[in-house]
Design a protein around this motif. Structure first.
Motif, PDB file in Angstrom:
ATOM      1  N   VAL A  51       0.156   0.757   2.771  1.00  0.00           N
ATOM      2  CA  VAL A  51       1.113   0.922   2.251  1.00  0.00           C
ATOM      3  C   VAL A  51       1.549   2.218   3.448  1.00  0.00           C
ATOM      4  CG1 VAL A  51       1.978   2.658   0.412  1.00  0.00           C
ATOM      5  CG2 VAL A  51       0.673   0.803   0.398  1.00  0.00           C
ATOM      6  N   ARG A  52       0.755   2.994   3.576  1.00  0.00           N
ATOM      7  CA  ARG A  52       1.006   4.012   4.697  1.00  0.00           C
ATOM      8  C   ARG A  52       2.278   3.666   5.906  1.00  0.00           C
ATOM      9  NH1 ARG A  52      -1.759   8.960   3.961  1.00  0.00           N
ATOM     10  NH2 ARG A  52      -3.335   8.344   2.487  1.00  0.00           N
ATOM     11  N   GLU A  53       1.790   2.424   6.476  1.00  0.00           N
ATOM     12  CA  GLU A  53       1.965   1.297   8.056  1.00  0.00           C
ATOM     13  C   GLU A  53       3.621   1.462   7.448  1.00  0.00           C
ATOM     14  OE1 GLU A  53      -0.582  -1.480   8.606  1.00  0.00           O
ATOM     15  OE2 GLU A  53      -1.517  -0.159   9.852  1.00  0.00           O
ATOM     16  N   LEU A  54       4.012   0.638   5.630  1.00  0.00           N
ATOM     17  CA  LEU A  54       5.363   0.546   5.397  1.00  0.00           C
ATOM     18  C   LEU A  54       5.646   1.286   5.247  1.00  0.00           C
ATOM     19  CD1 LEU A  54       7.580  -1.645   4.177  1.00  0.00           C
ATOM     20  CD2 LEU A  54       5.797  -1.422   1.962  1.00  0.00           C
ATOM     21  N   ARG A  55       5.300   2.741   4.907  1.00  0.00           N
ATOM     22  CA  ARG A  55       6.134   4.609   4.384  1.00  0.00           C
ATOM     23  C   ARG A  55       6.192   4.288   5.726  1.00  0.00           C
ATOM     24  NH1 ARG A  55       2.531   8.879   2.272  1.00  0.00           N
ATOM     25  NH2 ARG A  55       1.676   8.288   3.716  1.00  0.00           N
ATOM     26  N   ALA A  56       5.769   4.255   6.590  1.00  0.00           N
ATOM     27  CA  ALA A  56       6.256   4.894   8.000  1.00  0.00           C
ATOM     28  C   ALA A  56       7.119   3.967   8.658  1.00  0.00           C
ATOM     29  CB  ALA A  56       4.800   5.144   8.775  1.00  0.00           C
ATOM     30  N   LEU A  57       7.105   3.071   8.043  1.00  0.00           N
ATOM     31  CA  LEU A  57       8.369   2.376   9.118  1.00  0.00           C
ATOM     32  C   LEU A  57       9.539   1.819   8.566  1.00  0.00           C
ATOM     33  CD1 LEU A  57       8.856  -0.348  10.759  1.00  0.00           C
ATOM     34  CD2 LEU A  57       8.178  -2.197   8.993  1.00  0.00           C
ATOM     35  N   GLU A  58       9.282   2.056   7.258  1.00  0.00           N
ATOM     36  CA  GLU A  58      11.071   2.681   6.403  1.00  0.00           C
ATOM     37  C   GLU A  58      11.837   4.109   7.139  1.00  0.00           C
ATOM     38  OE1 GLU A  58      10.599  -0.910   2.949  1.00  0.00           O
ATOM     39  OE2 GLU A  58       9.756   1.141   2.530  1.00  0.00           O
ATOM     40  N   ALA A  59      10.648   4.641   7.067  1.00  0.00           N
ATOM     41  CA  ALA A  59      11.107   6.266   6.780  1.00  0.00           C
ATOM     42  C   ALA A  59      11.988   6.125   8.257  1.00  0.00           C
ATOM     43  CB  ALA A  59       9.723   6.780   7.668  1.00  0.00           C
ATOM     44  N   THR A  60      11.591   5.482   8.965  1.00  0.00           N
ATOM     45  CA  THR A  60      12.586   5.504  10.862  1.00  0.00           C
ATOM     46  C   THR A  60      13.187   4.416  11.052  1.00  0.00           C
ATOM     47  OG1 THR A  60      10.293   3.956  11.703  1.00  0.00           O
ATOM     48  CG2 THR A  60      10.269   6.113  11.784  1.00  0.00           C
ATOM     49  N   THR A  61      13.490   3.543   9.805  1.00  0.00           N
ATOM     50  CA  THR A  61      14.656   2.248   9.684  1.00  0.00           C
ATOM     51  C   THR A  61      15.381   2.634   8.365  1.00  0.00           C
ATOM     52  OG1 THR A  61      12.755   0.611   8.476  1.00  0.00           O
ATOM     53  CG2 THR A  61      12.770   0.505  10.850  1.00  0.00           C
ATOM     54  N   ILE A  62      14.965   2.127   7.881  1.00  0.00           N
ATOM     55  CA  ILE A  62      15.980   2.754   6.271  1.00  0.00           C
ATOM     56  C   ILE A  62      16.236   3.838   6.218  1.00  0.00           C
ATOM     57  CG2 ILE A  62      15.837   2.626   3.479  1.00  0.00           C
ATOM     58  CD1 ILE A  62      13.787   0.161   3.348  1.00  0.00           C
ATOM     59  N   TRP A  63      16.012   4.449   6.236  1.00  0.00           N
ATOM     60  CA  TRP A  63      16.065   6.111   5.798  1.00  0.00           C
ATOM     61  C   TRP A  63      16.926   6.921   7.033  1.00  0.00           C
ATOM     62  CZ3 TRP A  63      16.629   8.042   1.534  1.00  0.00           C
ATOM     63  CH2 TRP A  63      16.073   7.515   0.294  1.00  0.00           C
ATOM     64  N   ALA A  64      16.445   6.439   8.080  1.00  0.00           N
ATOM     65  CA  ALA A  64      16.952   7.009   9.280  1.00  0.00           C
ATOM     66  C   ALA A  64      17.798   6.331   9.962  1.00  0.00           C
ATOM     67  CB  ALA A  64      16.459   6.672  10.617  1.00  0.00           C
TER      68      ALA A  64
ATOM     69  N   ALA B  68      -2.716  -8.085  -4.062  1.00  0.00           N
ATOM     70  CA  ALA B  68      -1.955  -8.593  -3.703  1.00  0.00           C
ATOM     71  C   ALA B  68      -0.500  -8.001  -3.282  1.00  0.00           C
ATOM     72  CB  ALA B  68      -0.612  -8.080  -5.257  1.00  0.00           C
ATOM     73  N   ILE B  69      -1.417  -6.485  -2.318  1.00  0.00           N
ATOM     74  CA  ILE B  69      -1.129  -6.066  -1.270  1.00  0.00           C
ATOM     75  C   ILE B  69      -1.503  -6.540  -0.597  1.00  0.00           C
ATOM     76  CG2 ILE B  69      -1.179  -3.645  -0.299  1.00  0.00           C
ATOM     77  CD1 ILE B  69      -0.826  -2.576  -2.467  1.00  0.00           C
ATOM     78  N   ILE B  70      -3.022  -6.876  -0.441  1.00  0.00           N
ATOM     79  CA  ILE B  70      -3.451  -7.457   0.463  1.00  0.00           C
ATOM     80  C   ILE B  70      -2.485  -8.935   1.203  1.00  0.00           C
ATOM     81  CG2 ILE B  70      -5.802  -7.968   1.257  1.00  0.00           C
ATOM     82  CD1 ILE B  70      -6.878  -5.546  -0.135  1.00  0.00           C
TER      83      ILE B  70
ATOM     84  N   ALA C 245      -5.208  -1.760   1.633  1.00  0.00           N
ATOM     85  CA  ALA C 245      -4.027  -1.498   1.181  1.00  0.00           C
ATOM     86  C   ALA C 245      -3.736  -0.055   1.621  1.00  0.00           C
ATOM     87  CB  ALA C 245      -3.930  -1.970  -0.254  1.00  0.00           C
ATOM     88  N   ASP C 246      -4.296   0.884   1.498  1.00  0.00           N
ATOM     89  CA  ASP C 246      -3.752   1.905   1.457  1.00  0.00           C
ATOM     90  C   ASP C 246      -3.089   2.151   3.034  1.00  0.00           C
ATOM     91  OD1 ASP C 246      -3.686   5.213   0.666  1.00  0.00           O
ATOM     92  OD2 ASP C 246      -4.855   5.241   2.389  1.00  0.00           O
ATOM     93  N   LYS C 247      -3.483   2.092   3.677  1.00  0.00           N
ATOM     94  CA  LYS C 247      -3.450   1.469   5.481  1.00  0.00           C
ATOM     95  C   LYS C 247      -2.223   0.990   5.300  1.00  0.00           C
ATOM     96  CE  LYS C 247      -4.265   0.737   9.510  1.00  0.00           C
ATOM     97  NZ  LYS C 247      -4.095  -0.248  10.349  1.00  0.00           N
TER      98      LYS C 247
ATOM     99  N   ILE D 259      -0.139  12.821   3.141  1.00  0.00           N
ATOM    100  CA  ILE D 259      -1.463  13.163   2.532  1.00  0.00           C
ATOM    101  C   ILE D 259      -1.630  12.203   1.498  1.00  0.00           C
ATOM    102  CG2 ILE D 259      -3.386  14.527   1.764  1.00  0.00           C
ATOM    103  CD1 ILE D 259      -2.356  17.112   2.351  1.00  0.00           C
ATOM    104  N   THR D 260      -0.375  12.300   0.754  1.00  0.00           N
ATOM    105  CA  THR D 260      -0.456  11.131  -0.856  1.00  0.00           C
ATOM    106  C   THR D 260      -0.661   9.791  -0.292  1.00  0.00           C
ATOM    107  OG1 THR D 260       0.223  13.006  -1.762  1.00  0.00           O
ATOM    108  CG2 THR D 260       0.555  11.026  -2.705  1.00  0.00           C
ATOM    109  N   GLY D 261      -1.245   8.929  -0.337  1.00  0.00           N
ATOM    110  CA  GLY D 261      -0.870   7.518  -0.752  1.00  0.00           C
ATOM    111  C   GLY D 261      -1.923   6.655  -1.388  1.00  0.00           C
ATOM    112  N   LEU D 262      -2.015   5.711  -1.358  1.00  0.00           N
ATOM    113  CA  LEU D 262      -2.116   4.714  -2.800  1.00  0.00           C
ATOM    114  C   LEU D 262      -3.504   5.344  -2.824  1.00  0.00           C
ATOM    115  CD1 LEU D 262      -0.763   2.200  -4.011  1.00  0.00           C
ATOM    116  CD2 LEU D 262      -2.765   0.567  -2.401  1.00  0.00           C
ATOM    117  N   ILE D 263      -4.259   5.808  -3.106  1.00  0.00           N
ATOM    118  CA  ILE D 263      -5.582   6.189  -3.698  1.00  0.00           C
ATOM    119  C   ILE D 263      -5.387   7.821  -4.343  1.00  0.00           C
ATOM    120  CG2 ILE D 263      -8.338   6.752  -3.610  1.00  0.00           C
ATOM    121  CD1 ILE D 263      -7.386   3.937  -2.586  1.00  0.00           C
ATOM    122  N   ALA D 264      -4.710   8.736  -3.792  1.00  0.00           N
ATOM    123  CA  ALA D 264      -3.863   9.472  -4.643  1.00  0.00           C
ATOM    124  C   ALA D 264      -2.914   9.018  -6.449  1.00  0.00           C
ATOM    125  CB  ALA D 264      -3.307  10.359  -3.999  1.00  0.00           C
ATOM    126  N   LEU D 265      -2.448   7.789  -5.498  1.00  0.00           N
ATOM    127  CA  LEU D 265      -1.723   7.089  -7.733  1.00  0.00           C
ATOM    128  C   LEU D 265      -2.546   6.580  -8.676  1.00  0.00           C
ATOM    129  CD1 LEU D 265       1.898   5.476  -4.655  1.00  0.00           C
ATOM    130  CD2 LEU D 265       0.899   8.144  -5.765  1.00  0.00           C
TER     131      LEU D 265
END
Length: 536
Positions: free
Chosen positions: A42-55, A532-534, A38-40, A491-497
């Motif tokens: 979430v990190r992939e989704l974060r990276a994707l949206e950084a280059t799509t939605i936020w860009a 639910a994430i998985i 699930a952490d992986k 660095i911060t991911g799902l486990i940190a949350l």
């Protein structure tokens, strides 16, 4: 060459990074296979949206980026799948929020409009020229004082500071100013901070706007409380307001709250318009509403989603030292009557301009002695270090908070300037109640990327994310704060949350059996969240 080859260099590099992160709460904790997956994701989704939605291009936002100033980026945040995912996250406890700023301003106004006793006044007739500068004032009046006049707030014949029925004032608001909807916009704007007030500069010409310093934005912030208090501190609204706070917290995944209530006013207005409802009745209403809400959840099969609420008694930092004794004795009295509700004691208000903790230290030490005499325990849970200062009175509040034995520290923004104090907090497990969005809007940092939270986490201090005053900032619940923290760090991911949420319950004032049960219930919900994430 200090290394045999590049392979050895990479090995030592990895070891150094690993060693540097050993104090983080998510470093050595157990992680299940499902959580890792699930952490992986979430990190992939974060990276994707950084280059799509936020860009992408967004109207009115020239250079958007993850973790940008909240009031400007809020609408973009709500377009992301990552935000939708975090809405469903079980967030544990909300340990730092001021009750008078926890319910959506639009909802509060709707509650108020149902009450005939509530009236409004202004310092002068409201017009297009002064509308943005005039603050509405609200008050419940006894029936014999109801004003039957048809004069509107927007009528040129309106007499300064004349009370007008809230309902009539809305109905008669000048159509040229928007009519009833214009009235709503004016009142809600007076109870909230909008993007132009929350930004430090204009996006186009970068010229400073009106609320461009810590003290100036605090002036606006303080005024929002002055406006809303007249609506909230009215017994019929108070009941519904508390219920809505519980409801909206649970809907956002919060399972426990410790809310700060300002007991500086000694009485609240009752249904009859008389200011004679004492603090004891405030708590009785809180307790009754809490029990009612928990019963509603149980009937709907949702009782595992909320374990309860407690109150941190607060008064304001502008009282004189000799006045403190009255509030301490009042807190003791309420603790004796409602031992399950009173969780701690605090002093609140802008640290940069009001009195420091040292001013009250002697009285606070006496308060401790009184508790010992009576066999009570009301821990200090102080605001401290909510400042940009270094060595100022507000910054030095951190030393006094720790010496006075604070259980947790509210904000602690300047704590990272004090390595010894950070060491003490780590050793004594003094949790820091971090309010990311509040700190940014109140001018302590320009964005989440500049926030000192990673310093606290990387130094192994226990931290809980908190919303502080969400009604004023538009960050209801905790999802927005978790989102801003997640997207501002690689660095911060799902486990940190996960650890932030767990620590919020671990460092609550719940009794050990209740705390254990709360954590167990949260862990079960966390497992469902991961599944639910998985499976999404």
């Amino acid at each position: 060459m200090p290394f045999k080859d590049f392979a050895q260099y990479k090995d030592r590099r990895s070891a150094l990074i690993e060693s540097d992160r050993t104090l983080r709460p998510d470093h050595s904790t157990a992680v299940s296979a499902a959580e890792a997956k699930a952490d992986k994701m979430v990190r992939e989704l974060r990276a994707l949206e950084a280059t799509t939605i936020w860009a992408a291009e967004h109207a009115g936002v020239p250079h958007p980026f993850p973790g940008m100033e909240f009031l400007t980026g809020r609408d973009i945040i709500m377009k992301t799948k990552l935000f939708d995912l975090l809405v469903k996250m079980p967030k544990g406890g909300l340990l730092h929020a001021h009750l008078d700023a926890t319910v959506n301003a639009e909802f509060l106004l709707k509650l108020a409009l149902q009450q005939p006793a509530l009236h409004i006044r202004a310092t002068e007739s409201v017009s297009v020229l002064n509308m943005s500068k005039i603050l509405p004032e609200f008050k419940a009046l006894p029936q014999e004082m109801f004003n039957e006049s048809d004069t509107a707030l927007t009528d040129s014949s309106y007499s300064s500071n004349t009370w007008v029925s809230l309902q009539k004032a809305r109905e008669s608001f000048d159509p040229d100013l928007g009519g009833p909807q214009g009235f709503d916009k004016w009142v809600i704007g007076a109870m909230t901070i909008n993007p132009s007030e929350g930004k430090s500069y204009r996006s186009k010409d970068r010229t400073y706007q009106t609320h461009n310093t810590v003290n100036k934005i605090w002036e606006k912030f303080t005024s929002t409380f002055m406006v809303s208090t007249g609506l909230i501190r009215f017994e019929p609204v108070w009941r519904q307001y508390i219920h809505e706070f519980f409801r909206s917290s649970v809907e956002d995944g919060v399972s426990y709250v410790e809310v700060r209530i300002n007991f500086y006013p000694k009485y609240m207005f009752g249904q009859d318009g008389k200011e004679d409802i004492p603090h004891r009745e405030w708590l009785q209403i809180f307790d009754d509403t809490l029990n009612q809400f928990k019963a509603e959840l149980k009937r709907s099969g949702r009782d595992d989603e909320f374990v309860g609420a407690r109150i941190i008694y607060t008064t304001l930092r502008f009282i004189e030292a000799e006045e403190l004794e009255w509030f301490c004795e009042d807190c003791i009295d309420l603790k004796q009557q409602f031992p399950h509700l009173i969780a701690g004691f605090d002093l609140v208000g802008p640290e940069n301009t009001l009195k420091p903790l040292i001013y009250y230290a002697e009285g606070l030490l006496h308060f401790r002695e009184r508790q010992k005499e009576l066999g009570l325990d009301i821990p200090f849970i102080f605001h401290a270090g909510e400042t940009l200062g270094d060595g100022t009175e507000a910054d030095v509040n951190l030393y006094d908070a720790i010496l006075l034995g604070t259980l947790r520290i509210g904000h602690g923004f300047s704590l990272v300037k004090h390595p010894k104090l950070m060491e003490i907090c780590r050793e004594k497990q003094i949790l820091i109640e971090v309010c990311p969005i509040s700190n940014e809007i109140l001018r302590l940092t320009s964005s989440m990327l500049m926030h000192p939270l990673p310093i606290l986490i990387n130094n192994g201090l226990p931290v809980a994310l908190c919303s502080d005053d969400p009604a004023m900032f538009g960050n209801m619940g905790l999802t927005f704060d978790f989102y801003q923290v997640l997207v501002a760090s690689e660095i911060t991911g799902l486990i940190a949350l996960r650890e932030l949420a767990r620590d919020s319950l671990k460092h609550s004032t719940l009794e050990p059996p209740e705390k254990s049960l709360a954590i167990t219930k949260w862990e079960k919900r966390w497992e469902k969240f991961i599944d639910a994430i998985i499976n999404s």
